[in-house]
Design an enzyme around this catalytic site. Structure first.
Site, PDB file in Angstrom:
ATOM      1  CG  ASP B 413      -1.678   1.163   1.463  1.00  0.00           C
ATOM      2  OD1 ASP B 413      -2.226   1.630   0.470  1.00  0.00           O
ATOM      3  OD2 ASP B 413      -1.763   1.645   2.602  1.00  0.00           O
ATOM      4  CE  LYS B 414       0.604   7.383  -2.609  1.00  0.00           C
ATOM      5  NZ  LYS B 414       0.825   8.417  -1.637  1.00  0.00           N
ATOM      6  CD  GLU B 652     -12.114  14.588   8.155  1.00  0.00           C
ATOM      7  OE1 GLU B 652     -12.176  14.287   9.360  1.00  0.00           O
ATOM      8  OE2 GLU B 652     -13.085  14.613   7.399  1.00  0.00           O
ATOM      9  CG  PHE B 694     -14.720   9.872   2.682  1.00  0.00           C
ATOM     10  CD1 PHE B 694     -14.281  10.710   1.670  1.00  0.00           C
ATOM     11  CD2 PHE B 694     -14.250   8.569   2.728  1.00  0.00           C
ATOM     12  CE1 PHE B 694     -13.391  10.254   0.724  1.00  0.00           C
ATOM     13  CE2 PHE B 694     -13.361   8.112   1.776  1.00  0.00           C
ATOM     14  CZ  PHE B 694     -12.930   8.956   0.778  1.00  0.00           C
ATOM     15  CB  THR B 840      -1.609   3.945  -4.105  1.00  0.00           C
ATOM     16  OG1 THR B 840      -2.163   5.104  -3.515  1.00  0.00           O
ATOM     17  CG2 THR B 840      -1.161   4.264  -5.507  1.00  0.00           C
ATOM     18  CG  ASP B 842      -2.780   8.707  -3.293  1.00  0.00           C
ATOM     19  OD1 ASP B 842      -3.890   8.867  -2.776  1.00  0.00           O
ATOM     20  OD2 ASP B 842      -1.707   8.871  -2.710  1.00  0.00           O
ATOM     21  NE  ARG B 936      -7.553   8.718 -10.302  1.00  0.00           N
ATOM     22  CZ  ARG B 936      -7.838   9.488 -11.330  1.00  0.00           C
ATOM     23  NH1 ARG B 936      -8.450   9.004 -12.377  1.00  0.00           N
ATOM     24  NH2 ARG B 936      -7.527  10.748 -11.306  1.00  0.00           N
ATOM     25  CE  LYS B 942      -4.934  -0.633  -2.083  1.00  0.00           C
ATOM     26  NZ  LYS B 942      -4.585  -0.070  -0.792  1.00  0.00           N
ATOM     27  CG  ASP B 966      -3.898  -1.394   2.778  1.00  0.00           C
ATOM     28  OD1 ASP B 966      -4.105  -1.091   1.592  1.00  0.00           O
ATOM     29  OD2 ASP B 966      -3.425  -0.621   3.615  1.00  0.00           O
TER      30      ASP B 966
END
Lengths: 339, 1316
Positions: B413-414, B652, B694, B840, B842, B936, B942, B966
């Site tokens: 994972d990042k 946050e 979220f 990841t 991201d 993404r 994963k 993860d």
């Protein structure tokens, strides 16, 4: 202070043991290091080998096969199982002194005393003098546990039942007359067998202990009458019985019968002619077996055996040869640590 | 107890069953029924709160335990043998004797089970008797009872810092807002405070809560183990339904914080509580080595059968060859002899009993012990201990240590794994204007240096009025204050040491404002995008505000999983005890197994002072403090400095701190309102209308508030840029009309720049919702919230409905810094032949950037970027890329010049690439890539990736991650590693091993993995060898005893031989042997490759050792045989030297294999020999008739008096071991393996060793490592991948999502010339 401890409560111990950093010796097996070791071992082995070889060469052994399989054998007539109380004579000649003390063995071949079912067929408690086991021998003894009349057999079991029952007399022939060679039957069994392991029941006379029991079917005499000459050689502590009960490891074996170390023969058997008188009782043809008498003297390394000496010599030389090979390897391949 | 009709009882039981199984449960208060007999209780069908985790009861222990044990194959094997031995015709030993092994194993296991169960019983009892407060109608108040007395339908009061005894529906709290803060660290490790609120509208405005007045029916779902999900509603007498969810549920095991007391209604009790349902057993995984081992055990079975058949046939033939009935053949009781064929048949079974040791059952026990030892050493490695979090290595899976030495693929994972997951606000862009925050950057650099050099910048005494005021106002804080004049290091330690204050290091809390932006703010008026931007930062979150000075206490409660029946844990504590005795360590042993008030550890929160102290940093930007627009008084701002923000996600908090730096201080957050202090000093109280939480589908969150001044409904939304950009509606604020068009694209440009820098980006938007729009929406929202079916979907739908037509305010860039030593670790792992993948969520730009930063991608790498919209495109890209790569690989010119290929693929493309028809091609492509970056990707993707690679390539995979996202991946991989970081414990709980930093992976794999693997592999090989070598002695003897199953060694001595004399050395060898030192293994990662693939334990090594065993047993048998042949040797007299010789051979064989001898090795090896002689001598001296009919009396004594015995032992041992010894010597001399060469380095002194390692790496690097190009300067043509990302793409362009296949052919042309 307390706080400090809590913050590092899970910190592992920093010791050589837990961190796997104990001082260690790391032997490297490479040619350069082992050459001296090989040379040393090789030389030592050659030394031992020579000593063994010399010793074993000095041991004299005389074997006389009296199974009577061949017709030419004096005992051929006895090999027929139908003949009872057969006696045969074997003559032999010694051309030089057979050094004493001479051990007199009988040998059997192809006889599997180590057969499993046979080997367990005995009652150790009975043999150690436990009277309960006189009445109720262990089931291991089946079918030599009770006779047809449900009387317990003492000593029970197949081993005792099959006791070797040939007897021998040795004569030196001097001028045509037979001079008996005294055979000493004392102390031929293990000391521990005679004194500790096997016990007669503490009943006097010994005969009474055997009341209500029968002797093994193959035995001509009950156990308490095995040696009428010596009361300390009767019952379960009879030397011949003890020797027989200690089972042989291999199918071709010899067992000590007597020692010749008395009177005129203390120095050994002088050169001359001898006659061996054999009371032939034990059948061996049923299993393709052979019987023999072995006369041997012993050294510190026991009886004659050339194998061990040769083995030491061979391995010792091999080590020396290998150290030479190593030397070549060593010369050819430099070691990384010496670069 | 009244007699009841059995029919009634049955009916009642059935009704109870039905009530428990129903999807919805109706619960009512117990109070009206208080004191009535049980059959009248409405909630009697639901289990009470007493828990019982024990497996056995006192009476049923023996049968149940035996039943459990006989489920194991090995035990059945033993029992089978024992039963076989009771059959008279086939028995090999006395029947009773054959029971020894099985009895020993069964009773040992039973003892262990009983002990473990007793401990569980103790901890259950302690837990069940923990006091708690239950409402009683008789007493009209809460009375103290035990946890076990709590029943469903009771009212339970929990006071501050107490642990919740059952799952409670929160009805009342002492807080006027109906809020209760809880800490769930005991459940999931998340230490930030979470807010729970009472079920609204039930107990209105009661100054004191009256449980008796509660007359509703609580309808809730069936118990489940989802900690993050709960649905229920309360039906009031007037038939109005009030919905409630997780936000009103206090879970068993949570701790109430910062709330004086709270009262709840018990909905689930005991084993039905969520925490208990989550309490799964320990994980059992089977390692690859073990699978391989089982194959070899089958070989052993075949070997055993072969040997038995040989003996059976031999026995049969031997019997046939006997001409008559010899005296040594014992007939049965009827006087008959069995036919040879029948005897042979029986003999087969006798031989199985005799040669049973060939099946290495003891091997399994030994492996377990070895693994416990290995885990002991791994968990005790101080290098894997992280001071910051005070956590070492945790091993959750007990039996895959050796897999660590065979890893070929790592999936990482990042965020939080490679990076710290400590967010630092770096820069922002507002209305298309970028504010670089240079001072902030400088501060971060300085901080970093300070951290690395342990400078004492932070230890200057607090200056000026700040501290004075502070001391006046906070006498408590002062106390800590002065204690903090220690070193910087210490403050860092304490900063990270307490997980409950995760985000309070100065790095994150202090942001130095950008001057330009400050000026901009001071100029701005109300209703201005700048204001809105910072308001959004401050409001749009779920951050919990707490006062730093509030004391928080922590209970060292059990962790639900830690309390499971983990045999290792208990044993390893034992080992640890022994170990600490051994090393004279006196560390107290920690047990987290119990709970009681006395166990609570009070940890004062000394971080209160940190926030203040940081203010005193002497940096050039300090005067910016004065720019804090008009803070009314020092005192007041000191109070606001005291605030601490606790957020579920670290970004946050980072944003809130950033807003605070600009004067927008979040003061308080309640379920209904948010209070923000403006730079002007004015406090604004926003009415919090709704929070759209979220979720990973929307990738954004929103907060709907009512502006106190304008009375408008305002929706602030923040989220990932691609999730926001699609939703933009009218640009913000008319007076910016001139540049409005560009805001979105400018911001997008800035976002891309941020991503390139490796920053995490968020877009901030605002939307004014008209009253009408709100009214219609809120109706739907309420309906959605009250729904029981498909509630999540409905709630999400309503959120999506509102989040449209957003106006972009700006964007933020938050830095997530790489963890220390990450690049170093990744390089080492790659040198070790491990492929590293990063998966990841991201965006690609951020991921690629981090990839470069952590050396996953090198400057000269070829980066293939795969991103396509539809499958056809994806297929063609895959095909042509593969074609190119293949062609390139096959070209002989390129043997040395292969550029390292890296693949960057995004989630959408990944789905297509992993579809069944493409996955082979994809895997083939990735096989040729040095590293792969998946961006993404969702958690499911994963795990899919891991599964596909694992199954297609049949490789050993390892997944490492830190967050809940993860978990899937961690569970899918052969080895799952959880990083206990900022994101809770889900990953750790799902993992096999838990580490605290990514860098620990290096030592864990390269050193411990390598060691564990080689140790265990060699130990297993040795074990097979040992059994075969010993048992074969018996086999050879059969040729000389008519295949009758005779043993020439006393049976007890045979048992002792395996049980005592030769059992400890291999275990010690498996635990402690060290082929190469840790320093060398770390210095030369390529040594790790020896374990990959089949490694040292394979078909070849197994059979070599079996052959060697055959040879050695032949030597050990036949040399004594030839010595004793034709002599008067007795059975055991012959067996004793055999036994002794084989002991020497087996132990010296191990001595040849042992690579390093510590004092432990010496003690155990010499001790084993000594034990053999002592035990055998004692046994032969004592046992006269103890073991009829076998009788070893005085055998060894008489043998030891005979010089021949020694001569036999010496030569036999030498001959038996000579070949192996020579083989090692010659191999080490002629062709030393890398491990041997590395071992040689160990002998050098440290400096020379260092030099050698460097030389080695440069020398061997070219041959063994594909990564040979690091020395050559990167050629310009290869820099294309970097350039690729410098092309700035506008928002519109990005939306197109066109695939970009990197211009790989350019490079090929360069290498191959025009020929291609």
């Amino acid at each position: 202070m307390v706080k400090e401890e809590q913050e590092t409560a899970n910190r592992p111990d920093n010791t050589a043991f837990t961190q796997q950093r104990l001082p260690a010796w790391q032997p490297m097996l490479s040619a350069g290091i082992v050459i001296p070791g090989f040379v040393l071992i090789g030389l030592a082995f050659i030394g031992i080998g020579v000593a063994l070889f010399v010793t074993t060469r000095s041991i004299q052994v005389l074997e006389l096969d009296y199974s009577g399989v061949e017709q030419s054998s004096p005992c051929f007539k006895c090999s027929d199982t139908s003949t009872k109380n057969c006696v045969c004579n074997m003559n032999f000649n010694l051309d030089k002194l057979f050094e004493g003390p001479v051990f007199f063995y009988y040998g059997l071949s192809n006889y599997f005393q180590n057969f499993r079912r046979y080997g367990v067929s005995k009652d150790l408690d009975q043999l150690s003098g436990n009277l309960d086991n006189f009445e109720n021998p262990t089931d291991d003894c089946v079918p030599f546990q009770y006779d047809a009349n449900k009387k317990p057999i003492v000593p029970c079991g197949a081993v005792a039942n099959s006791i070797f029952n040939d007897t021998f007399k040795l004569y030196q022939i001097i001028g045509g007359t037979k001079k008996p060679v005294p055979l000493d039957g004392k102390g031929i069994a293990w000391w521990t067998d005679y004194n500790i392991k096997n016990r007669n029941p503490s009943v006097t006379p010994l005969k009474n202990a055997f009341n209500g029991t029968v002797q093994p079917s193959n035995w001509p005499k009950p156990a308490y009458e095995l040696d009428p000459t010596d009361p300390a050689n009767n019952g379960f502590i009879n030397q011949d019985f003890l020797v027989w009960m200690r089972r042989a490891a291999l199918p071709n074996f010899r067992k000590l019968y007597r020692r010749i170390a008395e009177e005129d023969y203390a120095q050994g058997l002088p050169a001359g002619n001898y006659s061996l008188e054999i009371a032939y009782n034990y059948p061996v043809l049923s299993f393709d077996g052979r019987k023999k008498v072995v006369l041997s003297n012993v050294s510190w390394m026991g009886g004659k055996n050339e194998f061990l000496g040769i083995a030491y010599l061979v391995i010792g030389s091999l080590c020396v040869v290998m150290s030479v090979v190593m030397l070549i390897v060593y010369a050819k391949f430099k070691f990384p640590d010496e670069e | 107890m009244k007699w009841r009709n059995p029919v009634d009882l049955v009916r009642d039981a059935l009704r109870g069953q039905r009530a428990r199984d129903k999807d919805l449960r109706n619960l009512v208060s117990n109070l009206p029924y208080e004191g009535l007999e049980k059959s009248k209780q409405p909630n009697r069908h639901f289990p009470g709160n007493a828990i019982k985790t024990t497996k056995y009861t006192l009476l049923l222990f023996i049968p149940v335990n035996l039943f459990e044990q006989f489920h194991r194959m090995a035990n059945l094997y033993f029992v089978g043998l024992a039963i076989l031995n009771f059959v008279p015709v086939v028995n090999a030993f006395q029947p009773e004797v054959a029971l020894i092994p099985i009895c020993a194993i069964l009773s040992l296991t039973a003892l262990k089970d009983a002990w473990e169960d007793f401990r569980r019983y103790q901890s259950d009892r302690k837990l069940n008797n923990t006091p708690c407060l239950i409402y009683s109608r008789k007493e009209v108040g809460f009375i103290e009872r035990c946890w076990k007395d709590v029943r469903v339908g009771d009212f339970v009061k929990v006071v501050c810092n107490e642990i919740v005894p059952a799952d409670l529906l929160l009805l009342y709290t002492a807080d006027p807002d109906g809020v209760c803060l809880i800490e769930t660290a005991n459940l999931d490790g998340e230490s930030n405070l979470k807010q729970r609120r009472v079920v609204p509208g039930l107990c209105i405005s009661d100054p004191r809560f009256e449980p008796e007045s509660f007359n509703g029916i609580v309808v809730c779902e069936k118990p489940n183990n989802n900690l993050n999900h709960f649905k229920c509603y309360v039906e009031r007498p007037d038939e109005e339904k009030v919905g409630a969810g997780l936000e009103s549920l206090l879970l068993r095991g949570c701790t109430v914080r910062n709330t004086d007391h709270a009262v709840g209604f018990v909905v689930y009790a005991g084993h039905e509580t969520k925490s208990m349902l989550n309490n799964g057993g320990p994980r059992y995984k089977r390692s690859r080595l073990e699978r391989r081992l089982n194959v070899d055990v089958i070989f052993c079975v075949i070997l055993l059968f072969a040997m038995c058949i040989v003996a059976a046939v031999g026995h049969c033939l031997w019997l046939q060859a006997v001409p008559g009935v010899p005296p040594y053949l014992v007939p049965d009781s009827a006087g008959r002899l069995d036919s040879p064929a029948l005897s042979g048949f029986y003999m087969f079974f006798t031989m199985i009993i005799l040669l049973q040791v060939l099946i290495p059952i003891s091997l399994y026990v030994s492996i377990e012990l070895v693994k416990i030892g290995q885990i002991f050493f791994i968990t005790n490695d101080i290098d894997l201990y992280d001071e910051g979090t005070d956590s070492g290595m945790q091993c959750k899976a007990l039996n895959i240590t050796e897999d660590l030495g065979q890893v070929q693929y790592i999936f990482s994972d990042k965020t939080g794994t490679l990076t710290e997951n400590k967010m630092v606000f770096r820069r922002c862009s507002i209305m298309g204007v970028e504010y670089p925050h240079k001072e902030n950057a400088i501060r971060l650099n300085v901080l970093e240096e300070a951290e690395s050099e342990e400078e004492i910048i932070f230890n200057q005494p607090p200056r000026t009025g700040w501290s004075m005021d502070f001391e006046n106002s906070e006498p408590e804080g002062r106390h800590h204050h002065h204690h903090h004049h220690g070193s910087r290091r210490k403050s860092k330690v304490s900063g990270q040491g307490q997980k409950d204050v995760a985000f309070s290091s100065p790095l994150e809390t202090d942001v130095i404002p950008d001057r330009k932006l400050l000026q901009q703010i001071s100029r701005s008026q109300e209703k201005d995008p700048y204001l809105d931007f910072f308001l959004a930062l401050a409001i749009c979150n779920t951050v919990v505000v707490s006062m730093a000075t509030a004391r928080r206490r922590r209970a060292s409660w059990f962790s639900p999983s830690g309390r499971t029946n983990n045999p290792l844990e208990t044993v390893s504590t034992l080992v640890k005890k022994v170990g600490s005795l051994f090393t004279s360590g006196q560390k107290p042993i920690h047990q987290h197994l119990t709970v009681s008030k006395s166990d609570m550890v009070i940890e004062e929160d000394d971080l209160s002072s940190e926030g203040i102290r940081e203010k005193t940093e002497d940096l050039d930007g300090l005067e910016t403090c004065s720019l804090h627009a008009a803070s009314p008084s020092h005192k007041e701002s000191a109070a606001s400095d005291n605030l601490r923000y606790e957020a579920e996600s670290p970004d946050e908090a980072a944003l809130v701190y950033a807003a605070k730096a600009y004067g927008f201080t979040l003061l308080a957050r309640t379920p209904d309102s948010v209070t923000v202090r403006l730079p002007s000093g004015k406090d604004l109280v926003f009415e919090l209308v709704d929070t759209l939480a979220f979720d990973s589908n929307r990738k954004r969150m929103s907060v709907l508030v009512r502006h106190p001044i304008t009375r408008e409904y305002v929706l602030y939304t923040k989220g990932a840029d691609y999730a926001i950009m699609e939703l933009l509606g009218t640009p913000y604020a008319e007076h910016f009309s001139g540049s409005e068009k560009n805001i979105a694209s400018d911001t997008q440009h800035h976002l891309d720049c941020y991503a390139k820098e490796g920053l995490r980006t968020l877009c901030i938007t605002k939307k004014v919702v008209s009253d009408k729009e709100y009214m219609s929406w809120s109706l739907q929202r309420q309906r959605a919230l009250a729904a029981i079916e498909q509630r999540e979907e409905l709630v999400m739908e309503t959120a999506v409905q509102l989040e449209t037509n957003l106006s972009l305010l700006g964007a933020t860039g938050v830095e997530d810094r790489l963890q220390e030593n990450v690049p170093d670790t990744i390089i080492a792992l790659r040198e070790a032949g491990i492929q590293v993948w990063v998966l990841t969520g991201d965006k690609p730009e951020t991921a690629v950037n981090i990839g470069y930063a952590c050396r996953l991608l090198e400057e000269e790498d070829l980066v293939i970027n795969m991103s396509c919209k539809n499958k056809a495109v994806c297929t063609s890209i895959l095909d042509c890329t593969l074609e190119e790569v293949r062609r390139y690989d096959e070209n002989p010119q390129n043997v040395d010049t292969t550029p390292n290929i890296s693949l960057v693929i995004d989630g959408r493309t990944l789905v297509m690439a992993l579809s069944p028809d493409l996955e082979n091609r994809f895997v083939d492509l990735t096989k040729r890539c040095r590293s792969v970056l998946c961006c993404r990707v969702t958690p499911l993707q994963k795990s899919k990736v891991v599964k596909v690679v694992r199954e297609k390539l049949k490789v050993m995979t390892l997944a490492v991650g830190d967050g809940a996202n993860d978990v899937n991946m961690i569970q899918a991989a052969d080895i799952g590693i959880g990083i206990s970081g900022q994101e809770g414990m889900q990953a750790v709980m799902a993992s096999d091993f838990a580490i605290s930093r990514f860098k620990h992976l290096k030592k864990l794999l390269l050193v411990h993995g390598h060691w564990c693997y080689t140790r265990l592999a060699n130990m297993i090989i040795y074990f097979f060898y040992k059994n075969v070598a010993y048992v074969n002695l018996l086999f050879w003897y059969q040729f000389f005893c008519g295949f009758s199953g005779t043993a020439m060694i006393d049976y007890w001595l045979m048992i002792f031989f395996n049980l005592f004399f030769t059992s400890v050395p291999p275990i010690m060898y498996g635990i402690m042997d060290k082929d190469v030192s840790a320093e060398i293994l770390l210095g030369l990662p390529e040594l790790y490759r020896t374990g990959q693939g089949t490694g040292e334990y394979n078909f070849f090594t197994f059979w070599i050792s079996i052959l060697d065993a055959f040879y050695q047993s032949l030597v050990c048998f036949f040399i004594p045989y030839l010595v004793y042949v034709d002599s008067d040797v007795g059975l055991f007299t012959f067996g004793t030297p055999l036994n002794t010789v084989s002991l020497f051979t087996i132990l010296l064989h191990l001595s040849i294999e042992i690579k390093s001898w510590t004092v432990v090795h010496w003690i155990i090896q010499v001790g084993s020999v000594a034990l053999y002689f002592i035990v055998t001598l004692a046994y032969s001296a004592i046992c006269i008739t103890c073991n009829p009919p076998s009788n070893p009396y005085w055998i060894l004594q008489s043998q030891m008096a005979d010089p021949m015995f020694y001569l036999i032992c010496i030569i036999t041992t030498v001959v038996a071991l000579l070949p192996r010894y020579m083989f090692h010597v010659i191999k080490n001399s002629i062709a030393p393996s890398p491990l041997i060469q590395a071992k040689l380095l160990d002998r050098l002194d440290p400096s020379a060793r260092e030099r050698c390692i460097r030389e080695w790496r440069s020398f061997r690097g070219g041959v063994h490592l594909e990564d040979s190009r690091s020395s050559t300067p990167p050629s310009p043509a290869l820099e294309i991948p970097v350039e690729m990302y410098t092309k700035s793409t506008g928002a519109a362009e990005l939306m197109e999502d066109e695939f970009v296949l990197n211009v790989i052919t350019d490079n090929y042309l360069r290498h191959n010339g025009p020929g291609t």
